[in-house]
Each structure stands twice: as structure tokens, then as C-alpha cells.
Design a protein around this motif. Structure first.
Motif: not given
Length: 65
Positions: A1-3, A39-49
Motif C-alpha cells: 500500500m502506498k503512503a 475509529v477503525i479507519f483512523k487506526v488502520v490509516g495511522a498504523l499503515t502510514l
């Protein structure tokens, strides 16, 4: 997954959060589900970033300069 995809997922999480808070203020029924999904979207996005930042090849050079 790209940034950029991680940033998009994070932005979607914040958009859902904004809508869910408005719905929660109006005491509609589906606010809890939307807040949970935000919350799930924000956590997944933050951890991936965070993963993308840490695994970037020039990451150590940035902090050593």
C-alpha cells in the motif's frame, strides 16, 4: 500500500468521524456504528502510514542529520 492510500484511509476516517459526531448530536440511531467505523479507519490509516514512514529507506538519515 502506498503512503497516499494510507492518507486517504485516514482522511476517510476523519470525514466519517465528523458526520458521526453530527449525527450523535442529533441523537439519531446509527451514530455508534459510524463512530466505531471511523475509529477503525483512523487506526488502520495511522498504523499503515507509520509503517510506511518507518520502512522508508532514508528514515534513519533524516534523524541523523
Amino acid at each position: 500500500m502506498k503512503a497516499k492510500y494510507a492518507l486517504i484511509v485516514l482522511a476517510i476516517g476523519y470525514c466519517i468521524d465528523f458526520i458521526a459526531v453530527a449525527i450523535k448530536i442529533m441523537h439519531w440511531a446509527s451514530a455508534d456504528l459510524l463512530l466505531t467505523s471511523a475509529v477503525i479507519f483512523k487506526v488502520v490509516g495511522a498504523l499503515t502510514l507509520l509503517y510506511k514512514i518507518i520502512t522508508y529507506p532514508k528514515f534513519k538519515e533524516f534523524f541523523n542529520s
